[in-house]
Design an enzyme around this catalytic site. Sequence first.
Site, PDB file in Angstrom:
ATOM      1  N   TYR A 142       0.821  -1.216   0.000  1.00  0.00           N
ATOM      2  CA  TYR A 142       0.000   0.000   0.000  1.00  0.00           C
ATOM      3  C   TYR A 142       0.857   1.269   0.000  1.00  0.00           C
ATOM      4  CZ  TYR A 142      -4.040  -2.962   1.160  1.00  0.00           C
ATOM      5  OH  TYR A 142      -5.030  -3.918   1.145  1.00  0.00           O
ATOM      6  N   LYS A 191       3.807 -15.229   2.523  1.00  0.00           N
ATOM      7  CA  LYS A 191       3.710 -15.988   1.267  1.00  0.00           C
ATOM      8  C   LYS A 191       5.154 -16.279   0.847  1.00  0.00           C
ATOM      9  CE  LYS A 191       1.226 -17.664  -2.155  1.00  0.00           C
ATOM     10  NZ  LYS A 191       0.464 -18.917  -1.956  1.00  0.00           N
ATOM     11  N   ASP A 223      -2.699 -18.068   2.142  1.00  0.00           N
ATOM     12  CA  ASP A 223      -3.858 -18.783   1.573  1.00  0.00           C
ATOM     13  C   ASP A 223      -4.391 -19.820   2.556  1.00  0.00           C
ATOM     14  OD1 ASP A 223      -1.317 -19.700   1.049  1.00  0.00           O
ATOM     15  OD2 ASP A 223      -1.762 -20.556  -0.905  1.00  0.00           O
ATOM     16  N   ASP A 247      -5.142  -6.636   6.023  1.00  0.00           N
ATOM     17  CA  ASP A 247      -6.367  -5.940   5.637  1.00  0.00           C
ATOM     18  C   ASP A 247      -7.446  -6.965   5.302  1.00  0.00           C
ATOM     19  OD1 ASP A 247      -8.131  -4.014   4.832  1.00  0.00           O
ATOM     20  OD2 ASP A 247      -7.055  -3.430   3.023  1.00  0.00           O
ATOM     21  N   ASP A 251     -10.743  -8.500   7.929  1.00  0.00           N
ATOM     22  CA  ASP A 251     -12.163  -8.384   7.553  1.00  0.00           C
ATOM     23  C   ASP A 251     -12.825  -9.757   7.580  1.00  0.00           C
ATOM     24  OD1 ASP A 251     -12.030  -5.674   7.225  1.00  0.00           O
ATOM     25  OD2 ASP A 251     -13.042  -5.679   5.279  1.00  0.00           O
TER      26      ASP A 251
END
Length: 359
Positions: A142, A191, A223, A247, A251
Amino acid sequence: MKKKITVLKGDGIGPEIVDEALKVLDKIGEKYGHTFEKDFVDIGGASIDKYGVPITDEGLERCKDCDSVLLGAVGGPKWDVIDPAKRPEKALLKVRSELGLFANLRPTRMFAQLKNASPLKETGIKDGLDLMIVRELTGGIYFGEHKTYEENGETIATDLMLYSEHEIERIGRVAFETARKRGKKVHSVDKANVLDSSKLWRKVMHRLAEEYGDVEYSDILVDNTAMQLVRNPSQFDVIVTENMFGDILSDEASMLTGSIGMMPSASLSSTTLGMYEPIHGSAPDIAGKNIANPLGTILSVAMMLRYSFDMIEEADAIEKAVDDVLTAGYRTGDIAGNDENVKKVTCSEMGDLVCSYLS
Ligand code: NAD
């Protein structure tokens, strides 16, 4: 104790829920002999309407010149059409980076009284749910370079995911220290089978894991984490991860509880100055109706007392009062479900109830 709080009510339901949280804060002040001075600063659409920018430089300075910041929410359809660089949400990124808020703590707890609201109530969540996501907030993709360019007649876009050792180490320490105060277990999400930034992430985390020998440590791929959160979320205590993975996963985790209006969050810096806010947005669909759930903001105030002011007893008292109100059967519309036995209350009644259970 005397503390100065910069209050950013924002847009939509922001002012309604923050008013209830401030009621609770004042009640705590009265009960425990603290003075909470408030400085109200416009943010988001409210600031755009007045000043043409989502937060003024002066407003930003006032966020720095306090002991902590309390935020409602920003944004709404009225401002969706303006230049993206001036949108309400830009103010949040600005406050986070100017205040050096690199660690985002999101406790995801399922209140036993609200179990029926969870989509996983019959499966993975049977043993309850109480986990903490520690998300890196000022680095990663980001904040890396974003570029769109033309090459060989087509458009290409890239976003750079960049982490330095010190950024990883400081968020890792927050996670291990947090775990020490909870279930003493850290899952570090990456990852590393594909990304170099994740390989470095893992290397630094392993170094920290040796230092924090009393905390059980595991690596887990992002994942797999997404899958495990749905399959068996009770296995997690503290999850630490980089900005974008955090992020998305936070959620997902918050939805496991089935009640977005209940979830608080803290964004912390290397000092005691932090910003506290519910995880939900400005809910324009219900704004101005006095029906929003203020408990996420009230629980954010509890986090502020705990993490920024070291007022542990006061924070515990708020959390217990919220628990007691739910046990007594009071619910705002979003958490009422179809249960005829619950007592449906408005946003302001919910704030009053928490105050009355604090007495
Ligand atoms: P939202 O979280 O505002 O709303 C999603 C749904 O949850 C809506 O149906 C809403 O009514 C409900 N809801 C949310 N909070 C609630 C509460 N406290 N009590 C009862 N119901 C509640 O998400 P959205 O609709 O995607 O976004 C609305 C606006 O908020 C957008 O402009 C978005 O950019 C902004 N936003 C702001 C923040 C922030 O300020 N931190 C975060 C997310 C979204």
